[in-house]
Write an enzyme that holds these catalytic residues in place. Structure first.
Site, mmCIF file in Angstrom:
data_model
loop_
_atom_site.group_PDB
_atom_site.id
_atom_site.type_symbol
_atom_site.label_atom_id
_atom_site.label_comp_id
_atom_site.label_asym_id
_atom_site.label_seq_id
_atom_site.Cartn_x
_atom_site.Cartn_y
_atom_site.Cartn_z
ATOM 1 N N ILE A 91 34.405 30.185 43.614
ATOM 2 C CA ILE A 91 34.849 31.156 44.627
ATOM 3 C C ILE A 91 34.766 30.489 45.994
ATOM 4 O O ILE A 91 33.735 29.914 46.341
ATOM 5 C CB ILE A 91 33.926 32.403 44.625
ATOM 6 C CG1 ILE A 91 33.886 33.016 43.220
ATOM 7 C CG2 ILE A 91 34.394 33.432 45.649
ATOM 8 C CD1 ILE A 91 35.208 33.513 42.717
ATOM 9 N N LEU A 92 35.844 30.513 46.752
ATOM 10 C CA LEU A 92 35.875 29.881 48.069
ATOM 11 C C LEU A 92 35.160 30.782 49.078
ATOM 12 O O LEU A 92 35.398 31.993 49.113
ATOM 13 C CB LEU A 92 37.327 29.631 48.484
ATOM 14 C CG LEU A 92 38.053 28.646 47.559
ATOM 15 C CD1 LEU A 92 39.562 28.714 47.771
ATOM 16 C CD2 LEU A 92 37.532 27.225 47.762
ATOM 17 N N HIS A 108 46.414 32.523 38.503
ATOM 18 C CA HIS A 108 45.452 33.166 37.594
ATOM 19 C C HIS A 108 46.155 33.493 36.277
ATOM 20 O O HIS A 108 47.266 34.047 36.310
ATOM 21 C CB HIS A 108 44.897 34.443 38.252
ATOM 22 C CG HIS A 108 43.905 35.163 37.405
ATOM 23 N ND1 HIS A 108 42.619 34.701 37.216
ATOM 24 C CD2 HIS A 108 44.024 36.299 36.669
ATOM 25 C CE1 HIS A 108 41.987 35.538 36.400
ATOM 26 N NE2 HIS A 108 42.808 36.513 36.059
ATOM 27 N N ALA A 141 39.168 37.339 50.435
ATOM 28 C CA ALA A 141 37.715 37.198 50.270
ATOM 29 C C ALA A 141 37.227 37.655 48.899
ATOM 30 O O ALA A 141 36.099 37.383 48.506
ATOM 31 C CB ALA A 141 36.991 37.983 51.359
ATOM 32 N N GLY A 142 38.104 38.354 48.168
ATOM 33 C CA GLY A 142 37.676 38.861 46.859
ATOM 34 C C GLY A 142 37.903 37.845 45.751
ATOM 35 O O GLY A 142 38.368 36.738 45.989
HETATM 36 C C1 GRF Z 1 45.014 27.695 34.393
HETATM 37 O O1 GRF Z 1 45.515 28.589 33.415
HETATM 38 C C2 GRF Z 1 44.426 28.471 35.533
HETATM 39 O O2 GRF Z 1 45.108 29.671 35.831
HETATM 40 C C3 GRF Z 1 43.072 28.798 34.969
HETATM 41 O O3 GRF Z 1 42.646 27.619 34.313
HETATM 42 C C4 GRF Z 1 43.817 26.921 33.892
HETATM 43 C C5 GRF Z 1 43.756 25.557 34.501
HETATM 44 O O4 GRF Z 1 44.568 24.726 33.736
HETATM 45 N N1 GRF Z 1 42.148 29.157 36.035
HETATM 46 P P1 GRF Z 1 44.878 23.244 34.278
HETATM 47 O O5 GRF Z 1 43.554 22.660 34.742
HETATM 48 O O6 GRF Z 1 45.865 23.376 35.404
HETATM 49 O O7 GRF Z 1 45.467 22.546 33.066
#
Ligand code: GRF
Length: 205
Positions: A91-92, A108, A141-142
């Site tokens: 989380i940033l 995501h 921020a979330g």
């Molecule tokens: C992606 O599906 C991303 O959304 C999730 O983890 C995966 C990362 O895959 N947080 P990569 O490292 O880009 O192959």
């Protein structure tokens, strides 16, 4: 536009951006790749492409805020126009968000606002959804709560319930890479505006 990409794993989303940036018409160059850990394929992909890398590990800092400050300084050093979080699993913090406010894009592997967090694929599967997918959004921020820029839909197959979501996540990542490259390219070339959570990217004249 100058991109800094943050990764924590295999970096296939990063690889898609590296390949896209080979075409000058894409309008963006990856000036650095950052990670929160060493020894991941994502860093190897950057090195293969001759892109500078840096690692900032939380455990190397006394406090989480110190890590956030160090990460912010590392990224600021490359003067990015856009920061892309592509499978970055931290989380940033407030300092980072202030430094790059409105210019951080995250991808995501679920249809936000459903199934935020680190287990979006398996949470969706456990819930029994018939469709899931991926979301490209601006970071606020979330956790996975920022304004949505684009989404892609993936059908859930019966077999997906038997392999813990592995095959489903791969199908999601196929859509995700295409979506991320399209969005990052348009943001880099056209810029964007945010109005009450709606993100506008001017249609190319
Ligand atoms: C992606 O599906 C991303 O959304 C999730 O983890 C995966 C990362 O895959 N947080 P990569 O490292 O880009 O192959």
């Amino acid at each position: 536009a100058r991109l800094v990409v943050l990764v924590s794993g295999s970096g296939t989303n990063l690889q898609a951006l590296i390949d896209a940036a080979d075409d000058p018409a894409f309008g963006a160059e990856i000036v650095a790749v950052g990670a929160d850990r060493t020894g991941i394929a994502g860093l190897g992909r950057a090195e293969q492409a001759g892109i500078p890398t840096f690692v900032q590990r939380v455990q190397d800092h006394a406090e989480r805020a110190d890590w956030d400050r160090a990460l912010t300084a590392s990224v600021l050093g490359y003067q990015p126009d856009l920061v892309v979080s592509a499978g970055f699993m931290k989380i940033l913090g407030a300092e980072f968000l202030t430094a790059f406010s409105g210019r951080i894009v995250n991808t995501h592997p679920a249809l936000l606002p459903s199934f935020p967090g680190a287990h979006g694929v398996t949470d969706a599967l456990a819930y029994g959804v018939k469709v899931t997918g991926c979301t490209v959004h601006l970071v606020d921020a979330g956790v996975d709560t920022g304004p949505i820029i684009a989404q892609g839909v993936v059908q859930v197959e019966d077999a997906d319930y038997a392999d813990g979501g592995e095959a489903l996540h791969e199908r999601i990542k196929t859509v995700e890479r295409t979506l991320l490259v399209d969005v990052v390219g348009r943001l880099a070339r056209e810029g964007h505006r945010i109005e009450d959570r709606k993100v506008w990217i001017p249609a190319h004249e």
